[in-house]
Design a protein around this motif. Structure first.
Motif, PDB file in Angstrom:
ATOM      1  N   PRO A  76       0.826  -1.209   0.000  1.00 15.92           N
ATOM      2  CA  PRO A  76       0.000   0.000   0.000  1.00 15.92           C
ATOM      3  C   PRO A  76       0.858   1.256   0.000  1.00 15.92           C
ATOM      4  CG  PRO A  76       0.030  -0.996   2.186  1.00 15.92           C
ATOM      5  CD  PRO A  76       0.723  -1.949   1.279  1.00 15.92           C
ATOM      6  N   ALA A  77       0.313   2.321  -0.525  1.00 15.96           N
ATOM      7  CA  ALA A  77       1.036   3.588  -0.588  1.00 15.96           C
ATOM      8  C   ALA A  77       1.425   4.053   0.815  1.00 15.96           C
ATOM      9  CB  ALA A  77       0.169   4.652  -1.275  1.00 15.96           C
ATOM     10  N   GLY A  78       2.687   4.450   0.949  1.00 14.22           N
ATOM     11  CA  GLY A  78       3.156   4.972   2.211  1.00 14.22           C
ATOM     12  C   GLY A  78       3.753   3.944   3.142  1.00 14.22           C
ATOM     13  N   ARG A  79       3.539   2.665   2.865  1.00 12.53           N
ATOM     14  CA  ARG A  79       4.122   1.641   3.743  1.00 12.53           C
ATOM     15  C   ARG A  79       5.561   1.361   3.328  1.00 12.53           C
ATOM     16  NH1 ARG A  79       2.068  -4.550   5.146  1.00 12.53           N
ATOM     17  NH2 ARG A  79       3.908  -5.057   6.437  1.00 12.53           N
ATOM     18  N   THR A  80       6.425   1.167   4.297  1.00 11.38           N
ATOM     19  CA  THR A  80       7.818   0.832   3.996  1.00 11.38           C
ATOM     20  C   THR A  80       8.156  -0.544   4.551  1.00 11.38           C
ATOM     21  OG1 THR A  80       8.604   1.917   6.017  1.00 11.38           O
ATOM     22  CG2 THR A  80       8.542   3.246   3.990  1.00 11.38           C
ATOM     23  N   TYR A  81       9.234  -1.120   3.998  1.00 16.22           N
ATOM     24  CA  TYR A  81       9.674  -2.462   4.367  1.00 16.22           C
ATOM     25  C   TYR A  81      11.189  -2.451   4.599  1.00 16.22           C
ATOM     26  CZ  TYR A  81       5.199  -3.821   2.277  1.00 16.22           C
ATOM     27  OH  TYR A  81       3.857  -3.931   1.964  1.00 16.22           O
ATOM     28  N   PRO A  82      11.684  -3.366   5.427  1.00 17.10           N
ATOM     29  CA  PRO A  82      13.148  -3.460   5.581  1.00 17.10           C
ATOM     30  C   PRO A  82      13.820  -3.725   4.231  1.00 17.10           C
ATOM     31  CG  PRO A  82      12.024  -4.775   7.245  1.00 17.10           C
ATOM     32  CD  PRO A  82      10.975  -4.343   6.265  1.00 17.10           C
ATOM     33  N   LEU A  83      15.007  -3.151   4.062  1.00 15.22           N
ATOM     34  CA  LEU A  83      15.750  -3.258   2.805  1.00 15.22           C
ATOM     35  C   LEU A  83      16.929  -4.199   2.975  1.00 15.22           C
ATOM     36  CD1 LEU A  83      16.657  -2.273  -0.063  1.00 15.22           C
ATOM     37  CD2 LEU A  83      17.872  -0.410   1.123  1.00 15.22           C
ATOM     38  N   ALA A 152      14.421   3.362   5.743  1.00 13.97           N
ATOM     39  CA  ALA A 152      15.775   3.876   5.939  1.00 13.97           C
ATOM     40  C   ALA A 152      16.374   3.439   7.267  1.00 13.97           C
ATOM     41  CB  ALA A 152      15.765   5.398   5.854  1.00 13.97           C
ATOM     42  N   HIS A 153      15.564   2.968   8.200  1.00  8.03           N
ATOM     43  CA  HIS A 153      16.062   2.613   9.528  1.00  8.03           C
ATOM     44  C   HIS A 153      16.304   1.114   9.698  1.00  8.03           C
ATOM     45  CE1 HIS A 153      15.317   6.730  10.729  1.00  8.03           C
ATOM     46  NE2 HIS A 153      14.075   6.628  10.283  1.00  8.03           N
ATOM     47  N   HIS A 154      15.999   0.335   8.665  1.00  3.45           N
ATOM     48  CA  HIS A 154      16.155  -1.120   8.763  1.00  3.45           C
ATOM     49  C   HIS A 154      16.775  -1.629   7.463  1.00  3.45           C
ATOM     50  CE1 HIS A 154      12.945  -0.146  11.666  1.00  3.45           C
ATOM     51  NE2 HIS A 154      13.515  -1.094  12.394  1.00  3.45           N
ATOM     52  N   ILE A 155      18.111  -1.558   7.410  1.00  2.00           N
ATOM     53  CA  ILE A 155      18.839  -1.888   6.181  1.00  2.00           C
ATOM     54  C   ILE A 155      19.825  -3.012   6.469  1.00  2.00           C
ATOM     55  CG2 ILE A 155      20.442  -1.031   4.427  1.00  2.00           C
ATOM     56  CD1 ILE A 155      19.222   1.764   4.883  1.00  2.00           C
TER      57      ILE A 155
END
Length: 536
Positions: A76-83, A152-155
């Protein structure tokens, strides 16, 4: 039933994705066309559970890196995931991690894999994990944060072999990296291919050849490779400094300061990056850490996982990322952090640290008899063939072997223990201490530890080379040599044998014609082999 059906669907979709990418790669351009190739529009492929897209990714210094991106489907728009960023191995294209990347994306990660600079269709020249390579990692992270739903906080950073080496070095330079999985890599490139001050010939030649076949070695690499294989002793300081700049062990303070959780995995028989240097590096890490050693050779312990098949190494890698990027309490951080698997049986052993691996005591085998060798002739004792020999040991328990009673004593020194009345579980690093008297200022010898059965056939337990330069003729000097770390069970009724000779196809030897070596055991400084054992 539900889990079985889901697993079957995942396996089929992974296989389909791999097949699609392989087909796309087969239509690509040859490596030397990379600089002139126009940038294509990103192509897309999808599965039921995650989306795959191919991208041109800006690297450092203005080059283009060929990459692919898996994202969770329907984000969904706006959701982020670990990279998770995955640089490819030496000579491998961007499809190397396709199966594992898809599994990670299915579990809620954005996964970016890219062909390391200088290889295949990526731009630039091969830098051998130099500063441009670590800068590429940061550039790929920047691009992913700007163009994917990455957090950006979980890379995290992962990789096999070359990708592992780049990953460890990048964790020293980029504090945004919170977790690293480095498999079959190096932390000290000098101790990997120049241990005992001896060039590992087959390993270096294999890497050099693969580099020329699949990429574009830069002038610096060409110079270093030529000097190394050409035994340019006058260039040794420059070669060592070049290696130090590419060794994470030299950046341990920065790595510890940044605090990334680091998982290291390797094989006992890795003929390119032997395990000793990984173990030494692991002991210096102060953050969350894990060390795994298994039977096999370079990249074979995790190789089946790259094909999407069940694989312990990759299972634990996923658990590591889940713990340190998602915060899941999956137990990977409460297990014994050092996990090893013996070459002789199928069970895992857990230890609190590397020093505990051989905590069952040390058996010292005296080398009391003096031995005199003529150099320059292969006695028949050797460490095998790069990649092939340890693979045979991994899958059919057939390490390099020699008939110890038939080794020619003019060219091989042999010392044997008594027959053992109980099993000996060798764990860790075997150490040799001896006194050598040369007839020439330069020389090389190789030490082998064999498990010798009732018929005199010795199976190789470990080995290591040693080279000296500039020693006075006829003057004795002491040698302390660590053999490559291992886990091997010697059966009851067998004995251990230390064999020393002066020629091995794995290594470049430096024995002048007609040179001789004498191995002695002075009363004031006796020679011995120290064998670490597992607690019974």
């Amino acid at each position: 039933m539900v889990r079985t059906a889901r697993t079957a669907r995942t396996t089929r979709s992974t296989a389909a994705a791999v097949a699609a990418v392989l087909a796309a790669t087969a239509l690509g351009l040859a490596p030397h066309q990379a600089q002139a190739a126009p940038a294509p529009a990103p192509a897309a492929a999808s599965s039921a559970s995650s989306d795959l897209r191919f991208h041109d990714i800006p690297g450092s210094g203005g080059i283009t890196l060929k990459g692919n991106v898996f994202t969770p489907s329907g984000a969904p728009a706006g959701r982020t995931y670990p990279l998770i960023v995955l640089p490819t191995s030496w000579g491998m294209p961007q499809i190397e991690y396709i199966a594992q990347a898809k599994k990670l994306a299915d579990d809620g990660y954005v996964v970016v894999s890219y062909t390391s600079r200088g290889f295949w269709l990526s731009g630039g020249q091969i830098e051998v994990a130099g500063p441009p390579d670590t800068a590429d990692v940061s550039a790929v992270i920047d691009w992913a944060l700007a163009n994917t739903p990455a957090d950006a906080h979980h890379i995290g950073l992962g990789g096999v072999s070359y990708g592992a080496g780049i990953g460890l070095l990048a964790s020293a330079h980029d504090p945004r990296i919170k977790a690293v999985v480095a498999l079959s890599g190096w932390a000290d490139i000098i101790e990997s291919i120049y241990s005992g001050r001896t060039q590992h010939l087959q390993a270096a030649a294999l890497l050099g050849g693969a580099g020329y076949l699949t990429g574009r070695p830069g002038p610096e690499l060409q110079q270093i490779l030529g000097d190394f294989l050409g035994s340019r002793l006058d260039r040794e300081p420059q070669m060592i400094e070049w290696g130090r700049q590419r060794s994470a062990a030299e950046r341990i303070d920065e790595i510890n300061a940044n605090g990334a959780a680091i998982m290291l995995g390797n094989a006992w028989g890795d003929s390119i990056f032997p395990p000793n240097q990984y173990a030494a590096f692991y002991e210096k890490l102060t953050g969350p850490k894990r060390l795994e050693f298994r039977p096999g050779d370079h990249a074979t312990a995790e190789g089946t996982g790259l094909l999407g098949l069940p694989n312990d190494t990759w299972t634990n890698a996923h658990r590591w990322f889940d713990r340190y990027l998602k915060g899941e309490r999956n137990g990977v951080d409460t297990e014994a952090p050092v996990q090893i698997k013996s070459r002789s049986d199928g069970g895992y052993e857990g230890y609190a640290d590397w020093k505990s691996v051989g905590a069952g005591g040390t058996e010292k085998l005296p080398l009391s008899d003096s031995e005199h060798l003529f150099t320059g002739v292969d006695s028949g004792a050797d460490g095998g063939v790069v990649l092939l020999s340890s693979i045979l040991d991994q899958f059919v328990k057939a390490p390099p072997a020699a008939s110890v009673p038939l080794l020619p004593r003019a060219f091989a020194a042999v010392w044997q223990s008594p027959r053992y009345e109980a099993d000996r579980r060798v764990r860790g690093t075997v150490k040799l201490h001896t006194t050598v008297t040369p007839t020439a200022p330069d020389g090389t010898f190789v030490a082998y530890l064999y498990d010798v059965g009732p018929l005199g056939i010795g199976k190789l337990v470990s080995n290591a080379p040693y080279t000296f330069h500039g020693k006075p003729r006829g003057q004795a000097f002491g040698v302390d040599l660590e053999l490559f770390s291992t886990a091997y069970d010697v059966p009851r009724g067998h004995r251990l044998a230390l064999v020393i000779d002066t020629v091995d196809p794995l290594y470049i030897e430096h024995n002048p014609s007609g040179a001789q070596l004498t191995f002695s055991s002075p009363r004031t400084d006796p020679s011995y082999v120290s064998v670490p054992l597992r607690e019974q």
